[in-house]
Design a protein around this motif. Structure first.
Motif, PDB file in Angstrom:
ATOM      1  N   LEU A  53      40.765 125.054  56.216  1.00  0.00           N
ATOM      2  CA  LEU A  53      39.421 125.020  56.812  1.00  0.00           C
ATOM      3  C   LEU A  53      38.623 126.270  56.438  1.00  0.00           C
ATOM      4  O   LEU A  53      37.413 126.207  56.239  1.00  0.00           O
TER       5      LEU A  53
ATOM      6  N   GLU B 283      32.727 118.426  63.717  1.00  0.00           N
ATOM      7  CA  GLU B 283      32.970 119.139  64.960  1.00  0.00           C
ATOM      8  C   GLU B 283      32.409 118.408  66.178  1.00  0.00           C
ATOM      9  O   GLU B 283      33.047 118.352  67.218  1.00  0.00           O
TER      10      GLU B 283
ATOM     11  N   ARG C 168      41.619 125.668  65.461  1.00  0.00           N
ATOM     12  CA  ARG C 168      41.159 127.050  65.217  1.00  0.00           C
ATOM     13  C   ARG C 168      41.474 127.941  66.420  1.00  0.00           C
ATOM     14  O   ARG C 168      40.656 128.774  66.805  1.00  0.00           O
TER      15      ARG C 168
ATOM     16  N   VAL D 258      44.206 118.230  63.905  1.00  0.00           N
ATOM     17  CA  VAL D 258      42.790 118.317  63.542  1.00  0.00           C
ATOM     18  C   VAL D 258      42.174 116.916  63.438  1.00  0.00           C
ATOM     19  O   VAL D 258      42.897 115.927  63.363  1.00  0.00           O
TER      20      VAL D 258
ATOM     21  N   ALA E 123      30.405 119.835  58.257  1.00  0.00           N
ATOM     22  CA  ALA E 123      31.215 120.569  59.232  1.00  0.00           C
ATOM     23  C   ALA E 123      30.740 120.292  60.655  1.00  0.00           C
ATOM     24  O   ALA E 123      31.547 120.060  61.559  1.00  0.00           O
TER      25      ALA E 123
ATOM     26  N   SER F  66      38.495 117.143  66.491  1.00  0.00           N
ATOM     27  CA  SER F  66      37.537 118.144  66.009  1.00  0.00           C
ATOM     28  C   SER F  66      38.251 119.124  65.079  1.00  0.00           C
ATOM     29  O   SER F  66      39.464 119.053  64.881  1.00  0.00           O
ATOM     30  N   ILE F  67      37.470 120.043  64.556  1.00  0.00           N
ATOM     31  CA  ILE F  67      38.048 121.138  63.772  1.00  0.00           C
ATOM     32  C   ILE F  67      38.505 122.256  64.706  1.00  0.00           C
ATOM     33  O   ILE F  67      39.573 122.853  64.505  1.00  0.00           O
TER      34      ILE F  67
ATOM     35  N   ILE G  68      39.294 114.286  58.135  1.00  0.00           N
ATOM     36  CA  ILE G  68      39.623 115.030  56.904  1.00  0.00           C
ATOM     37  C   ILE G  68      40.669 114.296  56.065  1.00  0.00           C
ATOM     38  O   ILE G  68      40.924 114.679  54.933  1.00  0.00           O
TER      39      ILE G  68
END
Ligand code: FES
Ligand SMILES: [Fe+2]
Length: 392
Positions: A381, A13, A25, A34, A9, A20-21, A38
């Motif tokens: 996520l 990030e 979010r 995202v 993770a 990024s994640i 992934i």
């Protein structure tokens, strides 16, 4: 696993040039797509297997595919072999398709049988998975036929759909799918039958296929020359977000045929809804129920490898349509048009996959019409890394 997850993770990030994640979010009006990692990483794929596919209820088949005692079908879900069978008492069962001797799949494909006989050394099992014979095994004192049954997997059904769950400690299916089942009860899918099933293989990550079905932004453009012509504007459509990544929406769209005119009539369950009534509902991780006024054509998406996937389209009609003349010819027109429409999507999602694997890709901002993808990715996520990562 905990160390791997948090390292992974953090890497996604902070050490990643391709997004990024945290970009997803945040509220939709500030969100970006995202990180591309992934969509191709083996570590992510392994984590998805662990946290999603080995944990959640998975829709795997229709009741009518294993209708009579002895009917069976086999599947492989992220490499795990599964055998579905209806036993002599009419009970549906799911097993790990793995012989108690050395683990060979005791049967392949689909059909109707009285028993399973392992093709390698001939151990035999009845339809309830009990070992009934094992040639020349009595001299090994470890051999215990009572303890050599095929391991059973949890199974549940809803509206003619068969679900399994690899996790023996999972909660009840009814609880997990309560939103989805409430939203779709009016369609009475239990009164429909499978008329045709289409398997499509794709060179892309499974999530791109799932996202594509939730993406109402592309329909007027990509499908503008085909079924998009007969669809109401996506910006007028209300999409309801449901628990654990689910969605539900009704909209206007004609039956899935070249001219948009049904070859039947409305399904009895929605006889009063008009000829262009349509429904789409997502049940995470991988089931999308899509219907038109005259039929249902749900799709189930499956990961194969990090960069390949496949999905099955179930073209279903109400039971009473099956008594009509020329059913096969009519079903074929729906079947062929479905393949035509899906081929339009194939070129886009394979192009998306190439972008994901490019060193130069930077995720762009999300459109308002990508609200379902935003919702789904946040749930995804949550499942992979927990709801607090990285500091929502
Ligand atoms: S692996 Fe099945 S009998 Fe040996
Ligand atoms: Fe599409």
């Amino acid at each position: 696993m905990a160390i791997l997850e948090s390292d992974l993770a953090r890497d996604l990030e902070h050490n990643n040039a391709n997004g990024s994640i945290s970009s997803v979010r945040v509220p939709l009006n500030r969100a970006r797509h995202v990180t591309s990692q992934i969509y191709y990483s083996q570590e992510i794929f392994d984590l998805e297997k662990e946290k999603i596919f080995m944990k959640d209820w998975l829709c795997v088949a229709r009741n009518e595919e294993v209708e009579r005692p002895g009917d069976y079908m086999t599947l492989r879900i992220m490499g795990e072999p599964v055998l579905l069978v209806r036993d002599n008492g009419g009970k549906l069962r799911a097993f790990r398709n793995m012989c108690a001797h050395r683990g060979v799949e005791v049967i392949n494909g689909a059909g109707c049988t009285k028993e399973f006989s392992c093709p390698y050394h001939g151990w035999r099992y009845d339809l309830a998975g009990r070992l009934t014979g094992a040639p020349l095994m009595n001299e090994n004192e470890l051999f215990d036929s009572e303890k050599s049954s095929l391991p059973e997997i949890k199974l549940g059904t809803w509206a003619g759909w068969i679900f399994i769950n690899f996790d023996p400690t999972c909660g009840p299916l009814a609880e997990r799918i309560s939103d989805f089942a409430n939203d779709l009860a009016f369609l009475k899918m239990e009164d429909c039958r499978l008329a045709s099933k289409i398997r499509i293989e794709l060179d892309c990550n499974w999530k791109l296929v799932v996202e594509n079905l939730l993406d109402v932004y592309h329909v007027a453009v990509l499908h503008g020359g085909s079924f998009g012509k007969y669809r109401g504007p996506a910006e007028k459509q209300t999409i309801h977000m449901r628990k654990q990544g689910g969605t539900f929406t009704t909209y206007t769209s004609a039956p899935m045929l070249p001219g948009g005119q049904t070859l039947f009539r409305n399904m009895p369950a929605i006889a009063d809804r008009g000829p262009n009534f349509a429904v789409s509902s997502h049940l995470a991780p991988n089931l999308q129920v899509i219907t038109r006024s005259d039929n249902c054509h749900p799709q189930i998406m499956w990961p194969a490898t990090p960069t390949t996937s496949y999905f099955d389209v179930y073209i279903m009609f109400p039971n009473e349509f099956f008594a009509e003349r020329d059913l096969e010819q009519r079903v074929k027109l729906y079947h062929d048009y479905m393949i035509y429409a899906l081929e339009e999507d194939r070129s886009m999602i394979c192009s998306l996959q190439r972008a994901m694997e490019s060193r130069y890709y930077t995720p762009g901002p999300m459109a308002k019409l990508e609200i379902s993808i935003h919702h789904l990715l946040n749930d995804y996520l949550d499942r992979l890394f927990g709801p607090d990562f990285p500091n929502r």
